[in-house]
Design a protein around this motif. Structure first.
Motif, PDB file in Angstrom:
ATOM      1  N   ARG A  43     -11.156 -60.212 -67.840  1.00  0.00           N
ATOM      2  CA  ARG A  43     -11.571 -61.417 -66.928  1.00  0.00           C
ATOM      3  C   ARG A  43     -12.083 -60.970 -65.568  1.00  0.00           C
ATOM      4  O   ARG A  43     -11.849 -59.935 -65.116  1.00  0.00           O
ATOM      5  N   GLU A  46     -10.696 -62.126 -58.901  1.00  0.00           N
ATOM      6  CA  GLU A  46     -10.801 -63.079 -58.074  1.00  0.00           C
ATOM      7  C   GLU A  46      -9.835 -62.885 -57.082  1.00  0.00           C
ATOM      8  O   GLU A  46      -8.536 -62.679 -57.349  1.00  0.00           O
ATOM      9  N   LYS A  48      -8.099 -64.371 -54.604  1.00  0.00           N
ATOM     10  CA  LYS A  48      -7.186 -65.419 -54.589  1.00  0.00           C
ATOM     11  C   LYS A  48      -5.994 -65.229 -55.709  1.00  0.00           C
ATOM     12  O   LYS A  48      -5.044 -65.628 -55.595  1.00  0.00           O
ATOM     13  N   ARG A  49      -6.423 -64.577 -56.784  1.00  0.00           N
ATOM     14  CA  ARG A  49      -5.230 -64.137 -57.905  1.00  0.00           C
ATOM     15  C   ARG A  49      -4.539 -62.953 -57.620  1.00  0.00           C
ATOM     16  O   ARG A  49      -3.557 -62.524 -58.550  1.00  0.00           O
ATOM     17  N   LEU A  50      -4.912 -62.097 -56.581  1.00  0.00           N
ATOM     18  CA  LEU A  50      -4.395 -60.990 -56.511  1.00  0.00           C
ATOM     19  C   LEU A  50      -3.287 -60.885 -55.555  1.00  0.00           C
ATOM     20  O   LEU A  50      -3.243 -61.576 -54.731  1.00  0.00           O
ATOM     21  N   GLN A  60     -14.500 -58.620 -55.994  1.00  0.00           N
ATOM     22  CA  GLN A  60     -14.969 -59.829 -56.478  1.00  0.00           C
ATOM     23  C   GLN A  60     -15.773 -60.166 -57.321  1.00  0.00           C
ATOM     24  O   GLN A  60     -16.892 -59.438 -57.156  1.00  0.00           O
ATOM     25  N   GLU A  82       1.750 -63.384 -64.657  1.00  0.00           N
ATOM     26  CA  GLU A  82       2.274 -64.226 -63.543  1.00  0.00           C
ATOM     27  C   GLU A  82       3.506 -63.304 -63.003  1.00  0.00           C
ATOM     28  O   GLU A  82       4.377 -62.898 -63.759  1.00  0.00           O
TER      29      GLU A  82
END
Length: 95
Positions: A43, A46, A48-50, A60, A82
């Protein structure tokens, strides 16, 4: 091009041995640090997801494989991608 045995030795066993840590092998008396991932699940990265605090990454938009499950010292830390556990561990280096 490394086989799995070479990769485990180079990335897990040798660094743990070098720094005198009870890690790097699945054996009695060693920390239960395990990671599970599916190399076919790729995938996009991103920021913001790290989990880092920087809010950005030079990677990025590139593609990567991310862990599905992480167990540190026998404690579940990541489930289905998660975060789910309390932060644990210690710094290896003291600057």
């Amino acid at each position: 091009h490394l086989n799995l045995g070479e990769l485990v030795r180079m990335a897990c066993e040798n660094p743990a041995r070098r720094f005198g840590l009870k890690k790097g092998s699945i054996e009695i008396g060693y920390d239960a640090d395990l990671v599970s991932f599916d190399g076919r699940k790729i995938r996009e990265i991103e920021a913001k997801r790290l989990p880092g605090k920087a809010g950005w990454t030079p990677f990025q938009g590139r593609e990567a494989v991310f862990a599905d499950t992480i167990i540190l010292a026998g404690e579940l830390q990541l489930k289905k991608g998660e975060l789910c556990g309390e932060p644990i561990g210690r710094d290896v280096f003291h600057g």
